[in-house]
Design a protein around this motif. Sequence first.
Motif, PDB file in Angstrom:
ATOM      1  N   GLU A 128      -2.769  -7.301  24.878  1.00 49.48           N
ATOM      2  CA  GLU A 128      -4.108  -8.772  24.132  1.00 49.48           C
ATOM      3  C   GLU A 128      -5.494  -7.873  25.402  1.00 49.48           C
ATOM      4  O   GLU A 128      -5.830  -9.485  25.802  1.00 49.48           O
ATOM      5  N   VAL A 129      -5.977  -7.526  25.924  1.00 48.77           N
ATOM      6  CA  VAL A 129      -7.043  -6.525  26.605  1.00 48.77           C
ATOM      7  C   VAL A 129      -7.947  -6.820  25.955  1.00 48.77           C
ATOM      8  O   VAL A 129      -9.071  -7.514  26.372  1.00 48.77           O
ATOM      9  N   MET A 130      -8.847  -7.356  24.302  1.00 47.36           N
ATOM     10  CA  MET A 130      -9.688  -7.462  23.701  1.00 47.36           C
ATOM     11  C   MET A 130      -9.111  -9.092  22.845  1.00 47.36           C
ATOM     12  O   MET A 130      -8.241  -9.468  22.833  1.00 47.36           O
ATOM     13  N   VAL A 190     -17.735 -10.415  17.317  1.00 41.31           N
ATOM     14  CA  VAL A 190     -17.624  -9.154  17.732  1.00 41.31           C
ATOM     15  C   VAL A 190     -15.920  -9.129  18.670  1.00 41.31           C
ATOM     16  O   VAL A 190     -15.633 -10.202  19.197  1.00 41.31           O
ATOM     17  N   MET A 191     -15.266  -8.035  19.069  1.00 41.59           N
ATOM     18  CA  MET A 191     -14.442  -8.170  20.359  1.00 41.59           C
ATOM     19  C   MET A 191     -15.297  -8.288  21.569  1.00 41.59           C
ATOM     20  O   MET A 191     -16.358  -7.410  21.772  1.00 41.59           O
ATOM     21  N   ALA A 192     -14.491  -9.191  22.099  1.00 44.45           N
ATOM     22  CA  ALA A 192     -14.210  -8.820  23.789  1.00 44.45           C
ATOM     23  C   ALA A 192     -13.303  -8.941  24.476  1.00 44.45           C
ATOM     24  O   ALA A 192     -12.208  -9.007  24.135  1.00 44.45           O
ATOM     25  N   MET A 193     -13.975  -8.596  26.178  1.00 43.28           N
ATOM     26  CA  MET A 193     -12.911  -8.467  26.514  1.00 43.28           C
ATOM     27  C   MET A 193     -11.939  -9.563  26.995  1.00 43.28           C
ATOM     28  O   MET A 193     -12.531 -10.860  27.394  1.00 43.28           O
ATOM     29  N   ASN A 194     -10.826  -9.846  27.073  1.00 43.90           N
ATOM     30  CA  ASN A 194     -10.165 -11.076  26.798  1.00 43.90           C
ATOM     31  C   ASN A 194      -8.759 -10.963  28.683  1.00 43.90           C
ATOM     32  O   ASN A 194      -9.256 -11.600  29.333  1.00 43.90           O
ATOM     33  N   ASP A 195      -8.647  -9.662  29.173  1.00 50.49           N
ATOM     34  CA  ASP A 195      -7.473  -9.621  30.156  1.00 50.49           C
ATOM     35  C   ASP A 195      -7.538  -8.230  30.741  1.00 50.49           C
ATOM     36  O   ASP A 195      -7.065  -7.054  30.275  1.00 50.49           O
ATOM     37  N   ILE A 196      -8.874  -8.069  31.349  1.00 55.84           N
ATOM     38  CA  ILE A 196      -8.753  -6.189  31.199  1.00 55.84           C
ATOM     39  C   ILE A 196      -7.858  -5.693  32.261  1.00 55.84           C
ATOM     40  O   ILE A 196      -7.172  -4.805  32.507  1.00 55.84           O
TER      41      ILE A 196
END
Length: 102
Positions: free
Chosen positions: A37-39, A65-71
Amino acid sequence: MEKNTRDGRMWVPEFLTAIDPDTCIGCGRCYKVCGREVMTLKGLNEEGEIVPLDSEDDEDFEKKVMAMNDIGACIGCGACARVCPTDCQTHTPANELESLEA
Protein backbone atom coordinates in the motif's frame (compact mmCIF):
# COMPACT_ATOMS: atom_id res chain seq x y z
CA MET A 1 22.85 0.52 1.50
CA GLU A 2 23.64 -2.62 -0.43
CA LYS A 3 21.88 -5.90 0.18
CA ASN A 4 22.59 -9.41 -0.93
CA THR A 5 20.31 -11.60 -2.96
CA ARG A 6 19.68 -15.14 -1.85
CA ASP A 7 22.74 -16.41 -3.73
CA GLY A 8 24.96 -13.58 -2.49
CA ARG A 9 24.88 -11.14 -5.42
CA MET A 10 24.91 -7.48 -4.47
CA TRP A 11 21.64 -5.58 -4.93
CA VAL A 12 20.78 -1.96 -4.17
CA PRO A 13 17.07 -1.36 -3.53
CA GLU A 14 15.53 1.49 -5.52
CA PHE A 15 12.71 3.09 -3.56
CA LEU A 16 9.68 4.78 -5.10
CA THR A 17 10.12 8.48 -4.30
CA ALA A 18 7.63 10.23 -6.61
CA ILE A 19 4.83 9.77 -9.12
CA ASP A 20 4.34 12.35 -11.87
CA PRO A 21 0.61 13.14 -11.89
CA ASP A 22 0.85 14.69 -15.37
CA THR A 23 2.16 11.44 -16.85
CA CYS A 24 0.24 8.93 -14.71
CA ILE A 25 -2.93 7.56 -16.32
CA GLY A 26 -4.33 6.05 -13.11
CA CYS A 27 -4.46 2.53 -14.50
CA GLY A 28 -3.68 0.99 -11.10
CA ARG A 29 -1.21 -1.61 -12.37
CA CYS A 30 1.42 -0.44 -9.88
CA TYR A 31 -1.09 -0.60 -7.04
CA LYS A 32 -2.03 -4.17 -7.96
CA VAL A 33 1.56 -5.45 -7.85
CA CYS A 34 2.45 -3.65 -4.61
CA GLY A 35 1.34 -5.57 -1.55
CA ARG A 36 2.50 -2.81 0.79
CA GLU A 37 0.00 0.00 0.00
CA VAL A 38 2.78 2.42 -0.91
CA MET A 39 0.45 4.09 -3.45
CA THR A 40 -3.23 4.99 -3.55
CA LEU A 41 -5.65 6.27 -6.17
CA LYS A 42 -6.40 10.01 -5.98
CA GLY A 43 -7.87 12.70 -8.19
CA LEU A 44 -6.07 15.48 -10.04
CA ASN A 45 -8.06 18.73 -10.12
CA GLU A 46 -7.98 21.54 -12.71
CA GLU A 47 -5.23 23.34 -10.77
CA GLY A 48 -3.01 20.25 -10.88
CA GLU A 49 -3.49 19.48 -7.20
CA ILE A 50 -3.85 15.93 -5.87
CA VAL A 51 -7.23 15.59 -4.15
CA PRO A 52 -9.05 12.72 -2.40
CA LEU A 53 -11.61 10.82 -4.45
CA ASP A 54 -15.19 11.39 -3.37
CA SER A 55 -17.50 8.80 -4.85
CA GLU A 56 -20.45 11.21 -4.64
CA ASP A 57 -18.91 14.04 -6.68
CA ASP A 58 -16.72 13.14 -9.66
CA GLU A 59 -16.65 16.80 -10.75
CA ASP A 60 -13.91 17.71 -8.26
CA PHE A 61 -11.15 16.19 -10.39
CA GLU A 62 -10.04 16.02 -14.00
CA LYS A 63 -8.60 12.51 -13.91
CA LYS A 64 -7.58 9.76 -11.51
CA VAL A 65 -3.89 9.27 -10.75
CA MET A 66 -1.79 7.18 -8.43
CA ALA A 67 -0.24 9.09 -5.53
CA MET A 68 2.13 8.28 -2.73
CA ASN A 69 0.37 6.81 0.30
CA ASP A 70 2.95 5.24 2.65
CA ILE A 71 6.46 5.91 1.35
CA GLY A 72 8.05 4.24 4.34
CA ALA A 73 6.48 0.91 3.38
CA CYS A 74 8.39 0.69 0.06
CA ILE A 75 10.95 -2.13 0.02
CA GLY A 76 12.58 -1.08 -3.25
CA CYS A 77 11.66 -4.16 -5.26
CA GLY A 78 10.81 -2.21 -8.43
CA ALA A 79 7.71 -4.24 -9.31
CA CYS A 80 5.67 -1.05 -9.78
CA ALA A 81 8.19 0.36 -12.27
CA ARG A 82 8.14 -2.82 -14.33
CA VAL A 83 4.37 -2.70 -14.88
CA CYS A 84 3.96 1.07 -15.39
CA PRO A 85 3.02 1.78 -19.03
CA THR A 86 3.88 5.50 -18.83
CA ASP A 87 7.14 5.46 -16.83
CA CYS A 88 5.69 8.10 -14.49
CA GLN A 89 7.52 6.98 -11.36
CA THR A 90 10.81 8.14 -9.90
CA HIS A 91 12.88 5.54 -8.06
CA THR A 92 15.96 6.42 -6.04
CA PRO A 93 18.70 3.94 -5.12
CA ALA A 94 18.98 3.43 -1.36
CA ASN A 95 22.55 4.73 -1.31
CA GLU A 96 21.40 8.05 -2.83
CA LEU A 97 18.25 8.39 -0.74
CA GLU A 98 20.09 9.53 2.38
CA SER A 99 21.57 12.54 0.58
CA LEU A 100 18.11 13.57 -0.69
CA GLU A 101 16.61 13.48 2.80
CA ALA A 102 19.43 15.44 4.45
